[in-house]
Design an enzyme around this catalytic site. Structure first.
Site, PDB file in Angstrom:
ATOM      1  N   SER A 127       0.833  -1.208   0.000  1.00  0.00           N
ATOM      2  CA  SER A 127       0.000   0.000   0.000  1.00  0.00           C
ATOM      3  C   SER A 127       0.860   1.247   0.000  1.00  0.00           C
ATOM      4  O   SER A 127       1.966   1.264   0.571  1.00  0.00           O
ATOM      5  CB  SER A 127      -0.905   0.005   1.242  1.00  0.00           C
ATOM      6  OG  SER A 127      -1.529   1.258   1.411  1.00  0.00           O
ATOM      7  N   TYR A 152      -2.437  -0.257   9.951  1.00  0.00           N
ATOM      8  CA  TYR A 152      -2.621  -0.796   8.597  1.00  0.00           C
ATOM      9  C   TYR A 152      -1.328  -0.648   7.797  1.00  0.00           C
ATOM     10  O   TYR A 152      -0.847  -1.596   7.173  1.00  0.00           O
ATOM     11  CB  TYR A 152      -3.767  -0.088   7.895  1.00  0.00           C
ATOM     12  CG  TYR A 152      -3.858  -0.417   6.424  1.00  0.00           C
ATOM     13  CD1 TYR A 152      -4.213  -1.703   6.005  1.00  0.00           C
ATOM     14  CD2 TYR A 152      -3.581   0.536   5.459  1.00  0.00           C
ATOM     15  CE1 TYR A 152      -4.287  -2.014   4.652  1.00  0.00           C
ATOM     16  CE2 TYR A 152      -3.658   0.231   4.103  1.00  0.00           C
ATOM     17  CZ  TYR A 152      -4.011  -1.043   3.707  1.00  0.00           C
ATOM     18  OH  TYR A 152      -4.075  -1.354   2.380  1.00  0.00           O
TER      19      TYR A 152
END
Length: 337
Positions: A127, A152
Site C-alpha cells: 500500500s 494498517y
C-alpha cells in the site's frame, strides 16, 4: 496458467479474476466474505464470473492455515496473487486485532503455502500507506519507509519484510505492489469515491478533511489490473546490480521486488469532488475539517521502476475514470439524476 487469487470478492480481486479468466487462465479464488462492509456488494462482484467453467471459489479465511493448505494442495497453483487483507487506515485505529489476523497471520500462511507448493511467483498487495510520514514527493521505491502512521500501514510494511525473508531463505520469487488510491466501478463503500457519490446523490454535505488540502494519486481500476497482470507475468529475479553496502529498498540479491502502482498524476481532493458533482449533476456543501489520525496529506507514485520493468502505462484520465465510476454507481444503486 493456474492462478490462485485471494480476495476475489473484493474490489481489485474481482476485477483481476475477470481479466485472468478472459485471457484463458484457470483461477481459484479465496475470500472470507466478511462484513467489514456490505457483503451484498461482494456477492454481486463475484456473481460476474462465479459460474465461469475455469473458476473455483472457496469461502475461507487466510488465518485458517488448514483451509489455505487444502486449497493449495487441491489446486496446485503455478502463481499466486494475494489481495485479501483487512483494509482501511481508520478502521485500524478501532480494531487492530483484525489487521494482525488477516494481514500478518493470513500472509504468513500464504507464504508457507507458496513455499511448500513450489509456486513460481507470489504477487501481493502492499500500500502507498507504507510511506507514512514521508514528505518527499513523489514517493519512490528507493525511499526508506520506516515511519508508518497507522497499524494498517505497519502491517503492509511487515508484509514486504516477510516476503523478502521467504525470497531470501527459500528462493521464492515475490513482488509487492504498493497500490495508490484505487477507484472505479465496483469500488469499496468505505473509500472516498463511494462515500462522496452517496452524499452528493442525496444532496447531503461532505466532510472534507485537512481543510481540503489533500491530494491523492487516484488510479483507475483497469490501470491497476493491467499493472498487476504485467507484474504477475514478470517473475521477480535477483538484482544483479544490488549492492549490499548501499542497499536499495526496492530490490535485493534475492528474487524480490517492490513497486509503486499508481497513476503518477496526483489530483487535489477538491478537484475530484468537483468532477463527482459535475457527473452527478448537483453541488453540495463541503464541511472543511482537520486531518484525521493516521491519514497523510498527499500521495504521489513514482512508477518509473514499473514502467521500466513491465511496461506499465496508466492511461485513464481522472475525468474519464470519474465519469465511468458515476455511470456504474447510478446503475448499481438505481440513482438517477
Amino acid at each position: 496458467m493456474r492462478i490462485l487469487v485471494t480476495g476475489t470478492a473484493g474490489f481489485i480481486g474481482s476485477a483481476l479474476a475477470e481479466r485472468l479468466l478472459a485471457r484463458g487462465d484457470e483461477v481459484y479464488g479465496i475470500d472470507n466474505h466478511n462484513d467489514y462492509y456490505d457483503p451484498t456488494l461482494k456477492e454481486a462482484r463475484l456473481a460476474r464470473f462465479a459460474e465461469h467453467p475455469n473458476y473455483t471459489h472457496l469461502r475461507a479465511d487466510l488465518a485458517d492455515a488448514d483451509a489455505v493448505n487444502r486449497a493449495f494442495g487441491e489446486f496446485r497453483p503455478q502463481r499466486v496473487v494475494n489481495l485479501a487483507a483487512q483494509a482501511g487506515v481508520r478502521y485500524s485505529l478501532k480494531n487492530p486485532q483484525a489487521y494482525v489476523q488477516s494481514n500478518l497471520v493470513g500472509f504468513v500462511n500464504i507464504l508457507e503455502a507458496c513455499r511448500h507448493g513450489k509456486v513460481e511467483h507470489l504477487v501481493y498487495a502492499s500500500s502507498s500507506s507504507v510511506y507514512g510520514a514521508n514528505r518527499k514527493m513523489p514517493f519512490a521505491i528507493e525511499d526508506a519507509v520506516d515511519h508508518p502512521v497507522s497499524l494498517y500501514a505497519a502491517s503492509k510494511k511487515a508484509n514486504e519484510l516477510m516476503a523478502h525473508t521467504y525470497s531470501h531463505l527459500y528462493d521464492l520469487p515475490t513482488t509487492g505492489l504498493r497500490f495508490f488510491t484505487v477507484y472505479g466501478p465496483w469500488g469499496r463503500p468505505d473509500m472516498s469515491p463511494m462515500l462522496f457519490a452517496d452524499r452528493i446523490s442525496r444532496g447531503k454535505p461532505i466532510d472534507v478533511f485537512n481543510y481540503g488540502n489533500h491530494s491523492r494519486d487516484f488510479t483507475y481500476i483497469d490501470d491497476i489490473v493491467e499493472g498487476v497482470i504485467r507484474t504477475l507475468d514478470h517473475i521477480a529475479l535477483p538484482d544483479a546490480a544490488y549492492d549490499a553496502l548501499q542497499p536499495s529498498p526496492g530490490t535485493s540479491s534475492a528474487p524480490y521486488r517492490v513497486y509503486n502502482i499508481g497513476n503518477d498524476q496526483p489530483v487535489q481532493l477538491l478537484r475530484f469532488i468537483e468532477l463527482m458533482e459535475q457527473n452527478l449533476g448537483r453541488t453540495v456543501e463541503k464541511r472543511l475539517l482537520p486531518m484525521q489520525p493516521g491519514d497523510v496529506p498527499d500521495t504521489w507514485a513514482d512508477v518509473s521502476a514499473l514502467r521500466r520493468d513491465v511496461g506499465y502505462s496508466p492511461n485513464t484520465p481522472i475525468e474519464d475514470g470519474v465519469a465511468r465510476f458515476v455511470a456504474w454507481y447510478r446503475e448499481y444503486f438505481q440513482r438517477g439524476e
